[in-house]
Design an enzyme around this catalytic site. Sequence first.
Site, PDB file in Angstrom:
ATOM      1  N   CYS A   2       0.861  -1.173   0.000  1.00 21.98           N
ATOM      2  CA  CYS A   2       0.000   0.000   0.000  1.00 21.98           C
ATOM      3  C   CYS A   2       0.901   1.228   0.000  1.00 21.98           C
ATOM      4  O   CYS A   2       2.095   1.138   0.277  1.00 21.98           O
ATOM      5  CB  CYS A   2      -0.871  -0.012   1.234  1.00 21.98           C
ATOM      6  N   ARG A  27       1.472   2.030  -5.938  1.00 26.67           N
ATOM      7  CA  ARG A  27       1.716   0.970  -4.961  1.00 26.67           C
ATOM      8  C   ARG A  27       0.477   0.125  -4.679  1.00 26.67           C
ATOM      9  O   ARG A  27       0.566  -0.923  -4.035  1.00 26.67           O
ATOM     10  CB  ARG A  27       2.211   1.581  -3.643  1.00 26.67           C
ATOM     11  N   TRP A  76      -3.581  -1.898  -1.493  1.00 25.11           N
ATOM     12  CA  TRP A  76      -3.541  -3.112  -2.310  1.00 25.11           C
ATOM     13  C   TRP A  76      -3.964  -4.215  -1.353  1.00 25.11           C
ATOM     14  O   TRP A  76      -3.238  -4.561  -0.425  1.00 25.11           O
ATOM     15  CB  TRP A  76      -2.126  -3.357  -2.839  1.00 25.11           C
ATOM     16  N   ASN A 102       0.680  -0.554   6.126  1.00 23.97           N
ATOM     17  CA  ASN A 102       1.151  -1.244   4.927  1.00 23.97           C
ATOM     18  C   ASN A 102       1.842  -2.510   5.395  1.00 23.97           C
ATOM     19  O   ASN A 102       2.748  -2.438   6.223  1.00 23.97           O
ATOM     20  CB  ASN A 102       2.152  -0.352   4.178  1.00 23.97           C
ATOM     21  N   GLY A 103       1.406  -3.673   4.911  1.00 23.13           N
ATOM     22  CA  GLY A 103       2.054  -4.925   5.320  1.00 23.13           C
ATOM     23  C   GLY A 103       1.021  -5.936   5.775  1.00 23.13           C
ATOM     24  O   GLY A 103      -0.156  -5.846   5.438  1.00 23.13           O
ATOM     25  N   GLU A 483      10.325 -11.215 -21.301  1.00 24.48           N
ATOM     26  CA  GLU A 483       9.915  -9.871 -20.904  1.00 24.48           C
ATOM     27  C   GLU A 483       8.807  -9.341 -21.824  1.00 24.48           C
ATOM     28  O   GLU A 483       7.842  -8.729 -21.361  1.00 24.48           O
ATOM     29  CB  GLU A 483      11.138  -8.929 -20.917  1.00 24.48           C
ATOM     30  N   LYS A 487       5.065  -8.251 -20.394  1.00 21.45           N
ATOM     31  CA  LYS A 487       4.444  -6.931 -20.599  1.00 21.45           C
ATOM     32  C   LYS A 487       3.013  -7.100 -21.113  1.00 21.45           C
ATOM     33  O   LYS A 487       2.106  -6.409 -20.674  1.00 21.45           O
ATOM     34  CB  LYS A 487       5.242  -6.085 -21.617  1.00 21.45           C
ATOM     35  N   GLU A 490       0.648  -8.467 -18.391  1.00 20.83           N
ATOM     36  CA  GLU A 490       0.405  -7.484 -17.332  1.00 20.83           C
ATOM     37  C   GLU A 490      -0.599  -6.416 -17.700  1.00 20.83           C
ATOM     38  O   GLU A 490      -1.473  -6.098 -16.913  1.00 20.83           O
ATOM     39  CB  GLU A 490       1.717  -6.718 -17.086  1.00 20.83           C
ATOM     40  N   HIS A 506      10.215 -29.143 -28.705  1.00 19.36           N
ATOM     41  CA  HIS A 506      10.089 -30.100 -27.592  1.00 19.36           C
ATOM     42  C   HIS A 506       8.714 -30.015 -26.949  1.00 19.36           C
ATOM     43  O   HIS A 506       8.533 -30.480 -25.827  1.00 19.36           O
ATOM     44  CB  HIS A 506      11.187 -29.846 -26.556  1.00 19.36           C
ATOM     45  N   LYS A 609       2.908  -1.768  -7.982  1.00 18.02           N
ATOM     46  CA  LYS A 609       4.270  -1.556  -8.460  1.00 18.02           C
ATOM     47  C   LYS A 609       5.301  -2.171  -7.525  1.00 18.02           C
ATOM     48  O   LYS A 609       6.282  -2.756  -7.969  1.00 18.02           O
ATOM     49  CB  LYS A 609       4.503  -0.045  -8.569  1.00 18.02           C
TER      50      LYS A 609
HETATM   51  C1  F6R Z   1       6.828  -6.073 -14.373  1.00 19.26           C
HETATM   52  C2  F6R Z   1       7.274  -5.596 -13.090  1.00 19.26           C
HETATM   53  C3  F6R Z   1       7.520  -6.589 -12.011  1.00 19.26           C
HETATM   54  C4  F6R Z   1       8.753  -6.162 -11.198  1.00 19.26           C
HETATM   55  C5  F6R Z   1       8.935  -7.082  -9.990  1.00 19.26           C
HETATM   56  C6  F6R Z   1      10.151  -6.697  -9.172  1.00 19.26           C
HETATM   57  O1  F6R Z   1       6.641  -5.044 -15.287  1.00 19.26           O
HETATM   58  O2  F6R Z   1       7.412  -4.422 -12.891  1.00 19.26           O
HETATM   59  O3  F6R Z   1       7.670  -7.872 -12.512  1.00 19.26           O
HETATM   60  O4  F6R Z   1       9.875  -6.200 -12.028  1.00 19.26           O
HETATM   61  O5  F6R Z   1       7.798  -7.016  -9.167  1.00 19.26           O
HETATM   62  O6  F6R Z   1      10.055  -5.384  -8.721  1.00 19.26           O
HETATM   63  P1  F6R Z   1      11.339  -4.592  -8.241  1.00 19.26           P
HETATM   64  O7  F6R Z   1      12.207  -4.384  -9.430  1.00 19.26           O
HETATM   65  O8  F6R Z   1      10.826  -3.319  -7.663  1.00 19.26           O
HETATM   66  O9  F6R Z   1      12.008  -5.470  -7.214  1.00 19.26           O
END
Ligand code: F6R
Length: 614
Positions: A2, A27, A76, A102-103, A483, A487, A490, A506, A609
């Site tokens: 959060c 967040r 969150w 938060n937590g 990656e 994207k 997500e 395979h 995030k």
């Molecule tokens: C994907 C993304 C996540 C972060 C992951 C680690 O676009 O942003 O997969 O890469 O949650 O986050 P950090 O880099 O903050 O440890």
Amino acid sequence: MCGIVGYVGSGDTAGVLLSGLARLEYRGYDSAGIAIINDTGESCLRKSSGKLAQLRKLLESSPAIAGSTGIGHTRWATHGGPTDENAHPHYSEDGSVVLIHNGIIENFAQLRDELADVKLQSETDTEVVAVLLGRELAIVGDLETAFRNVVKRLKGTFTLLAAAVSEPGKIVSARHHSPLVIGLGEGESFLGSDVAAFVEHTRRAVAVADDRIVVITADGVTVTDFDGNLAEVSEYEIAWDPAAADKGGWPSFMAKEISEQPAAVADTIRGRVNDGVVDIPELAALGDEYLQRVNRIVILACGTAAYAGMIGRYAIEEWARVPVEVELSHEFRYRNPIFDANTLVISVSQSGETMDTLMAVNFAREQGLKTISVCNTQSATIPRESDAAIYTYAGPEVAVASTKAFLSQIVALQLLGLHLARVRGALTTEAHRETVAELQTIPDKVAEVVAVHKQVKELAHWMANTNSVLFLGRHVGFPTALEGALKLKEIAYIHAEGFAAGELKHGPIALIDHGQPVFVLVPSPRTNSVMHSKVVSNIQEIRARGARIIAIVETGDTAVLPFADDVIRVPLTDVLFEPLLQVVPMQWFALELSTVKGLDVDQPRNLAKSVTVE
Ligand code: F6R
């Protein structure tokens, strides 16, 4: 995960809280709320499920009171669904205190049992803490002592902020394995999950170590440990420009951040190349002798950061000739890993607060290993708890989907590979200089590939009804493909998978059906002719089974033209730098597909995030 913000001062408290929450909304955005206390001991609480816009709407019809003391929260959900009732802040049963969290409070059930006589308003672990705090305050009579007594009883992870109607002008807060920073203004003080919460008001910040209690008033701050002993703190100036955390005219933060990638790469290289040779000053703390002794590297990270780690691995092994493993942080410490004193751990994290990575780094440190943090957030927990930190200078990344941080993480790891290569004498000076010279051209080349936006936009609009996309790559192209797929999952909520191109036969080739879109990352025929011809064969295999091929190829490569439906060109570079260019069209593709589907590009469902829970 959060976002939390606290303010004491004579400013517009509701405005400060809302603008802080807007910057922290990345967040979590299930619900949001604020509470304000004025100097006559009146309080008000406004909260709403949904994004911050819902709370703003509520405040229009039901404005908050003016007051010197306020706390705000963007959630969150963990305990309890994203409802109005579960939104923070929470009052104690008697309304004497308000609290945000938060937590996760792990001993919530035991604490709840003690309150069997209380009818709680929500399903959250947080409200239980608010009630306990209200009761303790009634017994001991002062907020700080009551808060300290309650905090010592909590297990789990938490950042808590609380204020009492009997003590306006003061916020008490505590952190245990969850982030908290202090902002110092003139006659006003701030608290936040990160500096984004208050950077538009002050550039003076104080990092808060773990297991600290912080009390803020308009005149200053006091930081102690949980037992009340004064703790040392260090003030620093926030390097981020507040404007960098605004959209600046772009339709989304993600679009802005994709376009900022040339600068993110250039800024991450800056100051780390001396006379054509890489020298990362931050690594001096570890000493060359230790870096020469390192016999194995373990890179720990999650999600996109882990893919950056996988790409960095190729460079470190190639240049420094040290074996490298990449492991998801959350898997690492639960499998009794084997290492010796010369195993170096490198964590990669944009936020520097990812709980899984933080726990893995702490575990490595407990085993006596040295740790380096590659991180984008100044004074975040992971770099502070590591032996050395290599910051990526991507600037604030607000969109949940990581883009510019990813590129800068790859570059930081590549710089680390070159630094190790120099210290260990693993690369000739000539080869080192040539590699650095090529790396220095990457910002301009990224700028060229950022410009393919229009072409990719047309492609995405044409493919608006696609419900599955595959991504193929070999060597560094494999993690790049992963990656690209991440994207798309997500932000466009489309089934997407990345494969090592050689793995296709395979099993996964059975997925290929008529019209199945497949992005193929084609390595350079100049620098990697063997891999290039293998990937061209893979293209033919899937094309023969009906796949629709979107090939990302180096300028001038014509070998794929007969087999590709679409060709996206990227500039020429060395094989190890190809991911820095090839990923960009895939970022645009995900963004455009999300946009055409009418989705929220920056705040995709179910995500946050910064993942500060395990
Ligand atoms: C994907 C993304 C996540 C972060 C992951 C680690 O676009 O942003 O997969 O890469 O949650 O986050 P950090 O880099 O903050 O440890």
